[in-house]
Motif scaffolding. Structure first.
Motif, PDB file in Angstrom:
ATOM      1  N   LEU B  10       0.826  -1.208   0.000  1.00 28.85           N
ATOM      2  CA  LEU B  10       0.000   0.000   0.000  1.00 28.85           C
ATOM      3  C   LEU B  10       0.860   1.258   0.000  1.00 28.85           C
ATOM      4  O   LEU B  10       1.936   1.280   0.587  1.00 28.85           O
ATOM      5  CB  LEU B  10      -0.883   0.024   1.245  1.00 28.85           C
ATOM      6  N   SER B  11       0.396   2.300  -0.685  1.00 26.67           N
ATOM      7  CA  SER B  11       1.039   3.605  -0.547  1.00 26.67           C
ATOM      8  C   SER B  11      -0.053   4.668  -0.538  1.00 26.67           C
ATOM      9  O   SER B  11      -1.086   4.508  -1.192  1.00 26.67           O
ATOM     10  CB  SER B  11       2.016   3.847  -1.699  1.00 26.67           C
ATOM     11  N   LEU B  12       0.188   5.722   0.232  1.00 20.97           N
ATOM     12  CA  LEU B  12      -0.815   6.783   0.341  1.00 20.97           C
ATOM     13  C   LEU B  12      -0.478   7.883  -0.651  1.00 20.97           C
ATOM     14  O   LEU B  12       0.636   8.406  -0.651  1.00 20.97           O
ATOM     15  CB  LEU B  12      -0.839   7.331   1.778  1.00 20.97           C
ATOM     16  N   LYS B  13      -1.443   8.233  -1.507  1.00 20.19           N
ATOM     17  CA  LYS B  13      -1.195   9.286  -2.513  1.00 20.19           C
ATOM     18  C   LYS B  13      -2.353  10.277  -2.523  1.00 20.19           C
ATOM     19  O   LYS B  13      -3.448   9.955  -2.056  1.00 20.19           O
ATOM     20  CB  LYS B  13      -1.082   8.660  -3.911  1.00 20.19           C
ATOM     21  N   GLN B  14      -2.098  11.436  -3.075  1.00 22.45           N
ATOM     22  CA  GLN B  14      -3.164  12.414  -3.313  1.00 22.45           C
ATOM     23  C   GLN B  14      -3.531  12.306  -4.790  1.00 22.45           C
ATOM     24  O   GLN B  14      -2.679  12.499  -5.654  1.00 22.45           O
ATOM     25  CB  GLN B  14      -2.677  13.837  -2.997  1.00 22.45           C
ATOM     26  N   ILE B  15      -4.779  11.966  -5.069  1.00 21.36           N
ATOM     27  CA  ILE B  15      -5.202  11.722  -6.459  1.00 21.36           C
ATOM     28  C   ILE B  15      -6.428  12.568  -6.781  1.00 21.36           C
ATOM     29  O   ILE B  15      -7.293  12.775  -5.921  1.00 21.36           O
ATOM     30  CB  ILE B  15      -5.561  10.226  -6.643  1.00 21.36           C
ATOM     31  N   SER B  16      -6.508  13.015  -8.015  1.00 22.80           N
ATOM     32  CA  SER B  16      -7.705  13.760  -8.436  1.00 22.80           C
ATOM     33  C   SER B  16      -8.884  12.787  -8.501  1.00 22.80           C
ATOM     34  O   SER B  16      -8.768  11.721  -9.113  1.00 22.80           O
ATOM     35  CB  SER B  16      -7.480  14.386  -9.808  1.00 22.80           C
ATOM     36  N   PRO B  17     -10.022  13.148  -7.915  1.00 26.87           N
ATOM     37  CA  PRO B  17     -11.172  12.226  -7.984  1.00 26.87           C
ATOM     38  C   PRO B  17     -11.643  11.989  -9.416  1.00 26.87           C
ATOM     39  O   PRO B  17     -12.265  10.980  -9.713  1.00 26.87           O
ATOM     40  CB  PRO B  17     -12.246  12.927  -7.154  1.00 26.87           C
ATOM     41  N   ASP B  18     -11.269  12.914 -10.313  1.00 22.56           N
ATOM     42  CA  ASP B  18     -11.706  12.762 -11.701  1.00 22.56           C
ATOM     43  C   ASP B  18     -10.974  11.632 -12.438  1.00 22.56           C
ATOM     44  O   ASP B  18     -11.452  11.159 -13.460  1.00 22.56           O
ATOM     45  CB  ASP B  18     -11.504  14.079 -12.468  1.00 22.56           C
ATOM     46  N   VAL B  19      -9.786  11.250 -11.924  1.00 25.22           N
ATOM     47  CA  VAL B  19      -9.071  10.173 -12.621  1.00 25.22           C
ATOM     48  C   VAL B  19      -9.369   8.809 -11.981  1.00 25.22           C
ATOM     49  O   VAL B  19      -8.874   7.791 -12.434  1.00 25.22           O
ATOM     50  CB  VAL B  19      -7.535  10.408 -12.662  1.00 25.22           C
ATOM     51  N   CYS B  73     -18.773  12.528  -3.806  1.00 21.20           N
ATOM     52  CA  CYS B  73     -18.913  13.808  -3.096  1.00 21.20           C
ATOM     53  C   CYS B  73     -17.738  14.731  -3.408  1.00 21.20           C
ATOM     54  O   CYS B  73     -17.920  15.937  -3.553  1.00 21.20           O
ATOM     55  CB  CYS B  73     -18.999  13.582  -1.587  1.00 21.20           C
ATOM     56  N   ALA B  74     -16.535  14.145  -3.513  1.00 20.26           N
ATOM     57  CA  ALA B  74     -15.353  14.961  -3.808  1.00 20.26           C
ATOM     58  C   ALA B  74     -15.497  15.620  -5.181  1.00 20.26           C
ATOM     59  O   ALA B  74     -15.132  16.782  -5.364  1.00 20.26           O
ATOM     60  CB  ALA B  74     -14.105  14.084  -3.773  1.00 20.26           C
ATOM     61  N   ARG B  75     -16.043  14.878  -6.142  1.00 16.98           N
ATOM     62  CA  ARG B  75     -16.262  15.467  -7.475  1.00 16.98           C
ATOM     63  C   ARG B  75     -17.295  16.582  -7.372  1.00 16.98           C
ATOM     64  O   ARG B  75     -17.139  17.643  -7.953  1.00 16.98           O
ATOM     65  CB  ARG B  75     -16.765  14.394  -8.449  1.00 16.98           C
ATOM     66  N   LYS B  76     -18.343  16.307  -6.609  1.00 15.12           N
ATOM     67  CA  LYS B  76     -19.415  17.301  -6.437  1.00 15.12           C
ATOM     68  C   LYS B  76     -18.842  18.595  -5.856  1.00 15.12           C
ATOM     69  O   LYS B  76     -19.259  19.694  -6.214  1.00 15.12           O
ATOM     70  CB  LYS B  76     -20.476  16.709  -5.498  1.00 15.12           C
ATOM     71  N   LEU B  77     -17.885  18.429  -4.930  1.00 17.14           N
ATOM     72  CA  LEU B  77     -17.305  19.594  -4.258  1.00 17.14           C
ATOM     73  C   LEU B  77     -16.079  20.127  -5.008  1.00 17.14           C
ATOM     74  O   LEU B  77     -15.367  20.987  -4.505  1.00 17.14           O
ATOM     75  CB  LEU B  77     -16.939  19.239  -2.812  1.00 17.14           C
ATOM     76  N   ASN B  78     -15.870  19.583  -6.208  1.00 17.99           N
ATOM     77  CA  ASN B  78     -14.785  20.058  -7.076  1.00 17.99           C
ATOM     78  C   ASN B  78     -13.433  20.038  -6.360  1.00 17.99           C
ATOM     79  O   ASN B  78     -12.620  20.955  -6.519  1.00 17.99           O
ATOM     80  CB  ASN B  78     -15.109  21.473  -7.576  1.00 17.99           C
ATOM     81  N   LEU B  79     -13.226  19.009  -5.532  1.00 14.29           N
ATOM     82  CA  LEU B  79     -11.934  18.885  -4.844  1.00 14.29           C
ATOM     83  C   LEU B  79     -10.886  18.472  -5.872  1.00 14.29           C
ATOM     84  O   LEU B  79     -11.144  17.609  -6.711  1.00 14.29           O
ATOM     85  CB  LEU B  79     -12.002  17.842  -3.724  1.00 14.29           C
ATOM     86  N   HIS B  80      -9.728  19.084  -5.795  1.00 18.51           N
ATOM     87  CA  HIS B  80      -8.709  18.795  -6.803  1.00 18.51           C
ATOM     88  C   HIS B  80      -7.998  17.471  -6.541  1.00 18.51           C
ATOM     89  O   HIS B  80      -7.646  16.760  -7.479  1.00 18.51           O
ATOM     90  CB  HIS B  80      -7.713  19.949  -6.887  1.00 18.51           C
ATOM     91  N   THR B  81      -7.799  17.157  -5.253  1.00 13.50           N
ATOM     92  CA  THR B  81      -7.212  15.853  -4.920  1.00 13.50           C
ATOM     93  C   THR B  81      -7.868  15.295  -3.662  1.00 13.50           C
ATOM     94  O   THR B  81      -8.425  16.053  -2.856  1.00 13.50           O
ATOM     95  CB  THR B  81      -5.687  15.949  -4.636  1.00 13.50           C
ATOM     96  N   ILE B  82      -7.793  13.993  -3.512  1.00  5.34           N
ATOM     97  CA  ILE B  82      -8.270  13.349  -2.284  1.00  5.34           C
ATOM     98  C   ILE B  82      -7.234  12.296  -1.861  1.00  5.34           C
ATOM     99  O   ILE B  82      -6.510  11.769  -2.715  1.00  5.34           O
ATOM    100  CB  ILE B  82      -9.664  12.695  -2.449  1.00  5.34           C
ATOM    101  N   PRO B  83      -7.160  11.976  -0.561  1.00  6.68           N
ATOM    102  CA  PRO B  83      -6.192  10.960  -0.153  1.00  6.68           C
ATOM    103  C   PRO B  83      -6.663   9.572  -0.586  1.00  6.68           C
ATOM    104  O   PRO B  83      -7.847   9.256  -0.471  1.00  6.68           O
ATOM    105  CB  PRO B  83      -6.188  11.072   1.379  1.00  6.68           C
ATOM    106  N   ALA B  84      -5.715   8.787  -1.099  1.00  7.99           N
ATOM    107  CA  ALA B  84      -6.077   7.439  -1.569  1.00  7.99           C
ATOM    108  C   ALA B  84      -4.978   6.438  -1.234  1.00  7.99           C
ATOM    109  O   ALA B  84      -3.792   6.726  -1.397  1.00  7.99           O
ATOM    110  CB  ALA B  84      -6.304   7.459  -3.080  1.00  7.99           C
ATOM    111  N   LEU B  85      -5.398   5.291  -0.727  1.00  9.10           N
ATOM    112  CA  LEU B  85      -4.455   4.185  -0.508  1.00  9.10           C
ATOM    113  C   LEU B  85      -4.380   3.415  -1.819  1.00  9.10           C
ATOM    114  O   LEU B  85      -5.392   2.911  -2.314  1.00  9.10           O
ATOM    115  CB  LEU B  85      -4.967   3.263   0.595  1.00  9.10           C
TER     116      LEU B  85
END
Lengths: 279, 323
Positions: B10-19, B73-85
């Motif tokens: 596992l690695s923790l990354k910041q990823i765009s919810p759009d991808v 929800c992240a897409r709805k809120l137009n967040l540019h990145t979210i934390p992802a394992l």
């Protein structure tokens, strides 16, 4: 984006409103797309009503849930001319809580679409660009000392403002203009001014008033009315050329409306002190 | 399970919810608007506190394992990145088991969602391992209890048009749902008990389901637990010796759409007293057994309160038998 990836609930309510808006505006309506990168909100649908005015509508469970209030705050801070509509089911709107929320939504300057079980969209009330919104309590405070008859005319202008802010500014100018000509008529009857002033355009008519010795003590109020006419009278007619100009124009609408009320209040008070009671 | 997933890094990354792409095997079917609204408000206020889980496929795409609602929800809120394992691409079976375990332990799926996931797991298990898992293996690998697995199997066995009806209902706010998963689970359990003892109903089981659903919508079946009384009615010939034709008549009433009597009414009219008698009989046997044992010890060693109760019972019985 298309409806394919949307939640079934969003699609069931959003699609009829999309058709409704398309029939009336014939504009490209975007689904679940960002308006601006810096704005942390993607409405269910939006379109550019004019080059500098955006209409956005969001599907919600009830007319005015907490998420929409948070969104409104963001838009108010984003300096964008966005009008927000909530979209909810007719059933949610017709409940007692739904009615209460709808009234609150309206008081915050947002509009509402409802969708019936058979998929028919109805516009319950219009919204105005958030940057133009004047809370009712603020408006009431502004007109509290104004005589009833004049306050009633200002109220009508406020109704127009809440539908289309630029039209509201024109309406408040018309109220001021009417009062100026009423004062000139009364002054003619008293023999203070000649009949020719009543047929002049507003600015020269005000200049005539300023030159009348009986109105000497009213110079500040007459000057205020003259300043308002010069500064804001044509707000509705000037098309902005840039998004910033559009923002300024919309902000100006709010300022203009308040400046109009202030000019009316000062004018009627000055006339009263010189012996002319305006209604 | 641990063995199945031991190679995952596992690695923790910041990823765009759009991808982030939805997992084609994610059976989460229902995104109730009320729950999405709550989550949206929560994310607006405190952000995404728990990273979503994704895997990177061979083409470099990020595919969701867990966190469909957060991503939406992240897409709805137009967040540019979210934390992802981020982890390596699991096999199709590992993928399903991962999703199942996450939701069994943390965020509960609807039973129908779990059931549909289970259906795919069973299919892949057969393909990958050459045999279908037993209930115990399935429970260990999915993190579901055996009871949950059995309930899922009941839902998988109902005809598809009833599943569709249930899907429509599951879209609604929980408090607005009438034909719930529990309704189907209880009804199916009761109908199984009926069909086993009265096979003549098996042929018309869909019509019976329709009648029971209609009665539920009309409020004639008030609580889903009423079906437990239906089971007791159906099993009464073997349990309390009720005549089969009496029970057949009772069942006909329950399965008749024009009959407005509730299951409880029919239960009370036919078997309630006999079941109460049976229950009392068991309790009397227990009291008798206790008294037999008490005679072997000193009476004054019995608890005072119990002794007073027994004395009261003695006088009541004496009065009944004297009369």
């Amino acid at each position: 984006m298309s409806w394919d990836t949307a939640n079934p609930h969003d699609r069931a309510l959003g699609e009829p409103v999309q058709s409704f808006l398309f029939k009336r505006h014939r504009k490209l309506i975007k689904i679940n797309e960002e308006i601006e990168s810096s704005l942390s909100w993607r409405p269910t649908i939006y379109f550019e009503a004019s080059e500098f005015s955006i209409i956005a509508a969001d599907v919600k469970v009830t007319p005015f849930p907490e998420s929409l209030m948070l969104t409104k705050t963001k838009i108010a801070n984003a300096h964008l001319p966005i009008t927000i509509y909530s979209i909810c089911s007719e059933d949610a709107f017709l409940t007692r809580e739904g009615q209460r929320e709808a009234n609150e939504l309206k008081a915050h300057g947002m509009g509402l679409f409802t969708v019936s079980v058979d998929g028919v969209a109805t516009k319950q009330f219009s919204g105005i660009p958030i940057i133009n919104h004047i809370p009712v309590a603020e408006f009431d405070a502004y007109i509290s000392g104004i005589p009833k008859g004049i306050a009633s005319r200002i109220n009508d202008a406020f109704d127009s403002y809440n539908s289309t802010p630029t039209v509201g500014v024109t309406a408040i100018s018309d109220v001021l203009e009417g009062l100026v000509y009423d004062a000139i008529g009364a002054a003619i009857k008293k023999g203070w001014m000649t009949k020719s002033s009543a047929t002049k355009m507003l600015a020269p008519a005000l200049d005539d008033m300023a030159g009348t010795k009986e109105f000497k003590a009213c110079a500040a109020a007459i000057g205020g009315a003259r300043g308002f006419i010069k500064g804001y009278r044509n707000t509705a007619n000037h098309n902005p050329r840039t998004r910033k100009a559009a923002y300024n124009k919309y902000v100006k609408c709010k300022q203009a409306f308040f400046a109009g009320i202030q000019a009316i209040d000062s004018f009627q008070a000055a006339m009263k002190s010189s012996g002319i009671r305006l209604k | 399970m641990a063995k199945l997933l031991s190679h995952q890094h596992l690695s923790l990354k910041q990823i765009s919810p759009d991808v982030i792409q939805s997992n084609p095997d994610n059976p989460r079917l229902f995104f109730r608007p009320e729950e999405m609204e709550e989550l949206e408000v929560s994310i607006q206020k405190i952000g995404i506190q728990v990273p979503v889980s994704v895997f990177e496929d061979i083409n470099g795409n990020f595919v969701l394992i867990d966190g469909e609602r957060r991503t939406r929800c992240a897409r709805k809120l137009n967040l540019h990145t979210i934390p992802a394992l981020v982890q390596k691409q699991p096999s199709p079976l590992q993928n399903l088991l991962l999703m199942s375990s996450i939701h069994a332990l943390r965020e509960k799926w609807d039973y129908l969602t779990i059931a549909l996931n289970l259906e795919k797991i069973l299919l892949l298990y057969g393909k990958e391992k050459g045999e279908k898992p037993n209930e115990s293996t399935l429970s260990k690998d999915t993190g579901l209890s055996r009871g949950q697995i059995r309930r899922c199997m009941l839902l998988l066995n109902i005809p598809s048009h009833y599943r569709d009806e249930l899907k429509i209902e599951l879209e609604k706010k929980k408090s607005d749902q009438v034909i719930t998963e529990d309704f189907f689970l209880e009804m199916e359990g009761a109908l199984r008990a009926v069909n086993r003892r009265f096979p003549e109903y098996e042929e018309s089981v869909d019509e019976i389901r329709d009648v029971l659903i209609k009665k539920r919508r009309e409020g004639i079946i008030g609580a889903v637990t009423d079906f437990r009384k239906l089971t007791k009615i159906a099993t009464s010939p073997e349990n309390i010796g009720t005549e089969r034709r009496t029970i057949k008549r009772a069942l006909d009433q329950i399965f008749n759409s024009n009959n407005k009597s509730t299951i409880e009414d029919i239960y009370n009219e036919t078997v309630q007293f006999a079941y109460a008698e049976k229950r009392i009989g068991v309790q009397v046997s227990a009291v008798t057994k206790f008294i037999d044992e008490a005679l072997l010890i000193k009476v004054d060693s019995i608890d005072e309160e119990l002794l007073a109760e027994l004395k009261g019972l003695y006088f009541k019985l004496k009065k009944i038998f004297k009369d």
